[in-house]
Design an enzyme around this catalytic site. Structure first.
Site, PDB file in Angstrom:
ATOM      1  N   ASP A 239       0.869  -1.181   0.000  1.00  0.00           N
ATOM      2  CA  ASP A 239       0.000   0.000   0.000  1.00  0.00           C
ATOM      3  C   ASP A 239       0.900   1.224   0.000  1.00  0.00           C
ATOM      4  O   ASP A 239       1.524   1.550   1.015  1.00  0.00           O
ATOM      5  CB  ASP A 239      -0.921  -0.029   1.221  1.00  0.00           C
ATOM      6  CG  ASP A 239      -2.012   1.034   1.124  1.00  0.00           C
ATOM      7  OD1 ASP A 239      -1.865   1.980   0.318  1.00  0.00           O
ATOM      8  OD2 ASP A 239      -3.007   0.906   1.863  1.00  0.00           O
ATOM      9  N   GLU A 241      -0.207   4.212  -1.007  1.00  0.00           N
ATOM     10  CA  GLU A 241      -1.233   5.262  -0.987  1.00  0.00           C
ATOM     11  C   GLU A 241      -1.821   5.484  -2.377  1.00  0.00           C
ATOM     12  O   GLU A 241      -1.116   5.594  -3.371  1.00  0.00           O
ATOM     13  CB  GLU A 241      -0.721   6.581  -0.386  1.00  0.00           C
ATOM     14  CG  GLU A 241      -1.841   7.600  -0.132  1.00  0.00           C
ATOM     15  CD  GLU A 241      -3.022   7.014   0.663  1.00  0.00           C
ATOM     16  OE1 GLU A 241      -3.904   6.391   0.044  1.00  0.00           O
ATOM     17  OE2 GLU A 241      -3.045   7.179   1.901  1.00  0.00           O
ATOM     18  N   ASN A 242      -3.140   5.497  -2.357  1.00  0.00           N
ATOM     19  CA  ASN A 242      -3.921   5.569  -3.601  1.00  0.00           C
ATOM     20  C   ASN A 242      -3.592   4.402  -4.525  1.00  0.00           C
ATOM     21  O   ASN A 242      -3.671   4.517  -5.740  1.00  0.00           O
ATOM     22  CB  ASN A 242      -3.728   6.900  -4.324  1.00  0.00           C
ATOM     23  CG  ASN A 242      -4.251   8.051  -3.481  1.00  0.00           C
ATOM     24  OD1 ASN A 242      -5.296   7.928  -2.855  1.00  0.00           O
ATOM     25  ND2 ASN A 242      -3.508   9.153  -3.450  1.00  0.00           N
ATOM     26  N   ASP A 318      -5.801   6.395   5.311  1.00  0.00           N
ATOM     27  CA  ASP A 318      -6.790   7.400   5.729  1.00  0.00           C
ATOM     28  C   ASP A 318      -7.768   6.826   6.750  1.00  0.00           C
ATOM     29  O   ASP A 318      -8.856   7.343   6.930  1.00  0.00           O
ATOM     30  CB  ASP A 318      -7.538   7.921   4.500  1.00  0.00           C
ATOM     31  CG  ASP A 318      -8.302   6.811   3.782  1.00  0.00           C
ATOM     32  OD1 ASP A 318      -8.227   5.638   4.224  1.00  0.00           O
ATOM     33  OD2 ASP A 318      -8.969   7.116   2.778  1.00  0.00           O
ATOM     34  N   HIS A 433     -17.720 -31.956  34.078  1.00  0.00           N
ATOM     35  CA  HIS A 433     -17.483 -33.300  34.578  1.00  0.00           C
ATOM     36  C   HIS A 433     -17.154 -33.226  36.060  1.00  0.00           C
ATOM     37  O   HIS A 433     -16.606 -32.235  36.552  1.00  0.00           O
ATOM     38  CB  HIS A 433     -16.376 -34.009  33.791  1.00  0.00           C
ATOM     39  CG  HIS A 433     -15.038 -33.338  33.874  1.00  0.00           C
ATOM     40  ND1 HIS A 433     -14.148 -33.572  34.899  1.00  0.00           N
ATOM     41  CD2 HIS A 433     -14.441 -32.427  33.066  1.00  0.00           C
ATOM     42  CE1 HIS A 433     -13.056 -32.852  34.699  1.00  0.00           C
ATOM     43  NE2 HIS A 433     -13.206 -32.126  33.599  1.00  0.00           N
ATOM     44  N   ASP A 505     -17.751 -43.541  20.158  1.00  0.00           N
ATOM     45  CA  ASP A 505     -18.528 -42.983  21.277  1.00  0.00           C
ATOM     46  C   ASP A 505     -18.028 -41.602  21.712  1.00  0.00           C
ATOM     47  O   ASP A 505     -18.742 -40.890  22.412  1.00  0.00           O
ATOM     48  CB  ASP A 505     -18.472 -43.936  22.485  1.00  0.00           C
ATOM     49  CG  ASP A 505     -19.303 -45.185  22.276  1.00  0.00           C
ATOM     50  OD1 ASP A 505     -19.198 -46.109  23.113  1.00  0.00           O
ATOM     51  OD2 ASP A 505     -20.071 -45.222  21.290  1.00  0.00           O
TER      52      ASP A 505
HETATM   53  O1  AHR Z   1     -14.178 -35.301  36.784  1.00  0.00           O
HETATM   54  C1  AHR Z   1     -12.905 -35.367  37.356  1.00  0.00           C
HETATM   55  C2  AHR Z   1     -12.779 -34.519  38.598  1.00  0.00           C
HETATM   56  O2  AHR Z   1     -13.671 -34.989  39.582  1.00  0.00           O
HETATM   57  C3  AHR Z   1     -13.141 -33.084  38.440  1.00  0.00           C
HETATM   58  O3  AHR Z   1     -12.077 -32.320  37.961  1.00  0.00           O
HETATM   59  C4  AHR Z   1     -13.516 -32.681  39.843  1.00  0.00           C
HETATM   60  O4  AHR Z   1     -14.540 -31.734  39.863  1.00  0.00           O
HETATM   61  C5  AHR Z   1     -14.005 -33.967  40.498  1.00  0.00           C
HETATM   62  O5  AHR Z   1     -13.342 -34.168  41.684  1.00  0.00           O
HETATM   63  O1  AHR Z   2      -3.788   2.928  -1.140  1.00  0.00           O
HETATM   64  C1  AHR Z   2      -4.980   2.286  -0.778  1.00  0.00           C
HETATM   65  C2  AHR Z   2      -5.783   3.126   0.183  1.00  0.00           C
HETATM   66  O2  AHR Z   2      -6.278   4.257  -0.461  1.00  0.00           O
HETATM   67  C3  AHR Z   2      -5.075   3.706   1.353  1.00  0.00           C
HETATM   68  O3  AHR Z   2      -4.773   2.783   2.358  1.00  0.00           O
HETATM   69  C4  AHR Z   2      -6.041   4.719   1.827  1.00  0.00           C
HETATM   70  O4  AHR Z   2      -5.452   5.772   2.524  1.00  0.00           O
HETATM   71  C5  AHR Z   2      -6.701   5.190   0.542  1.00  0.00           C
HETATM   72  O5  AHR Z   2      -8.078   5.113   0.656  1.00  0.00           O
END
Ligand code: AHR
Ligand code: AHR
Length: 518
Positions: A239, A241-242, A318, A433, A505
């Site tokens: 970039d 500018e412009n 800008d 859990h 599962d």
């Molecule tokens: O589920 C395993 C652990 O059991 C958990 O981190 C805790 O909350 C509980 O003692």
């Molecule tokens: O140059 C691209 C963009 O044109 C510039 O980041 C911005 O200042 C203008 O709109």
């Protein structure tokens, strides 16, 4: 981690330095500074083109940097906290952010300059841009929106959505006029848009379009208003500018290829009469040169350049703020870096092993959690107590039953990069859990509850759908067993840990909500 240990081990042995070998065989330097890795800015300095600004929310960019990376502000009480590196030359201590922002949201307020020049980036002020989102200061990035891993460490990038922007209009040491400079940035390769303009680099100090040649910034995205390259993008452009220049002209440069990489390194540099665009995969391989040559010459103003030396991130000169992208790190240099220096910088970046972490779903959608075999069996809580089962529920089931099988998937209570499941009909109660069985219980505000209720989204263990790994018991996943829902490992002491059918599962589909939308 292993490559860095073995690499430092080799270096230590080669240098004949004293090393202590632990019984595990891990080498630890007797003199820790001897194994301090070089940062990208050490590489630039060695090439004679030192960093004059160095920004990252993920890691130190100087081997000796031991300070703050960024500041977050939380919504609950507007308190702020600096997130620092966990060790000298190391990585962001993201756990500090997680703890500080638990149960609320945080925005990134400051991205500190590691160069010592004070070129911090903060909320961008209003500018000349007069689009629909013009007016006040830009928004600040959600601090938890862009989880990433860097060298195995959890960190967060700066997620720019339209309206977000950072800037510093009062810098120190950044190139002005036609002075030579270089810059690079590392972005998420999968987040971009075609708005104007996801930029990082040198811009106007008054936030207005001050004419051709008053900017020199990296652009990343699919904007086609000005330049384009081959393919459908995204492209790295400059970039100036412009115009977003893909090469010497704004319109088309066949050598500027679309980038297909999970994480992107983007570089530009400019000197008297010449400039270049380089880039590549930030996780692997060398840089490509997309343009190197003369300054644009079809219209006046780009040679000599009239750089002003502000630094912006996520917006146009800008303050055009329609762009999206995710920034992890970037620097501005004094002087025109050599290709050899840039190649060594890319080697440093790939060695950081960036891994963008997929954020599975938008924050807060209502979902139902279905068995991955596609049968109409869903996680459901009891109407009157905290028992959680897997039950057959269809869209023809009574509303109450369907609601009992519908959850708000929120940012994880203990880790916003993971998820928690809040009941839609008992708000404030989450799947958690306890003794490895899953219950629906009210959040008691404690850290154990938060961890018991936080699950990290993984690819489905069976190859179908997704699996949900406990944040506090890695290796154990949500699993259906004998009609109940458990936290289970693949083979283990509890009956529900049985390896029989474990993969199937413990695999789930995130389905459309069974209950009516609240
Ligand atoms: O589920 C395993 C652990 O059991 C958990 O981190 C805790 O909350 C509980 O003692
Ligand atoms: O140059 C691209 C963009 O044109 C510039 O980041 C911005 O200042 C203008 O709109």
């Amino acid at each position: 981690m292993i490559p860095s240990i073995s690499r430092s081990h080799r270096l230590l042995l080669a240098a004949g330095a004293a090393a202590v070998l632990l019984p595990t065989g891990v080498a630890v330097a007797a003199n820790p500074s001897a194994s301090t890795p070089k940062g990208v800015c050490d590489v630039y300095a060695a090439g004679g083109t030192p960093c004059v600004a160095a920004h990252s929310t993920t890691r130190a960019l100087f081997g000796a940097y031991n300070g703050r990376l960024y500041q977050v502000r939380r919504a609950s009480d507007h308190a702020t906290r600096d997130i620092r590196v966990g060790a000298k030359g190391g990585f962001a201590d993201a756990a500090v952010q997680d703890a500080f922002c638990a149960r609320t949201t945080c925005v990134i307020t400051v991205i500190y300059d590691q160069s010592g020049r004070g070129n911090d980036l903060t909320q961008a002020p209003p500018g000349g841009f007069s689009g629909p989102a013009a007016g006040g200061y830009d928004n600040l990035a959600d601090a938890a929106a862009a989880p990433v891993r860097v060298h195995g460490h959890r960190a967060y990038g700066v997620q720019v959505v339209p309206g977000v922007g950072y800037r510093n209009n009062h810098t120190n040491g950044v190139a002005t006029g036609d002075d030579p400079e270089g810059m690079y940035a590392v972005f998420d390769g999968n987040r971009y848009n075609n708005g104007c303009c996801f930029d990082y680099g040198n811009a106007e100090t008054d936030s207005h379009d001050d004419g051709n040649g008053t900017m020199e910034a990296i652009y990343f995205g699919t904007n086609t208003v000005w330049g384009t390259g081959t393919g459908t993008g995204p492209w790295i452009m400059a970039d100036l500018e412009n115009g977003l220049f893909s090469g010497v002209h704004t319109h088309f440069n066949a050598s500027n290829k679309s980038i297909d990489a999970p994480v992107v390194t983007a570089m530009i540099k400019g000197s008297h009469d010449e400039w270049a665009i380089r880039g590549g995969d930030a996780t692997n391989g060398p840089l490509s040169t997309f343009y190197s040559g003369a300054r644009p010459n079809e219209v006046e103003g780009y040679n000599p350049m009239r750089k002003q030396g502000a630094i912006l991130l996520g917006i146009g000169g800008d303050n055009s703020n329609g762009a999206a992208g995710t920034f992890y790190e970037g620097v501005m240099t004094s002087g025109h870096p050599s290709e050899a220096t840039e190649n060594a910088v890319q080697t440093n970046i790939t060695a950081a092993h960036y891994q963008a972490v997929p954020v599975a779903l938008d924050p807060g959608p209502q979902v139902s959690v279905q068995a991955a075999d596609g049968s109409p069996r869903f996680v459901q809580h009891d109407a009157d107590d905290d028992n959680v089962t897997v039950a057959t529920v269809t869209r023809g089931s009574p509303v109450a039953e369907r609601q009992d099988a519908t959850f708000v998937q929120t940012a994880g209570l203990a880790d916003p990069g993971c998820v928690s499941f809040e009941s839609v009909d008992h708000s404030g109660r989450y799947l958690r859990h306890q003794n490895f069985r899953v219950h629906l219980q009210p959040d008691d505000g404690g850290s154990l509850f938060a961890r018991d209720a936080t699950f990290c989204v993984r690819p489905g263990n069976s190859g179908k759908g997704r699996s949900f790994e406990s944040v506090n018991y890695p290796g154990r996943f949500l699993r259906q067993y004998a009609g109940g829902v458990y936290l289970a490992s693949d083979g283990g002491t509890n009956s529900w840990d049985t390896a029989t059918n474990w993969a199937a599962d413990s695999s789930w589909l995130i389905a459309k909500p069974l209950g009516p939308q609240q």
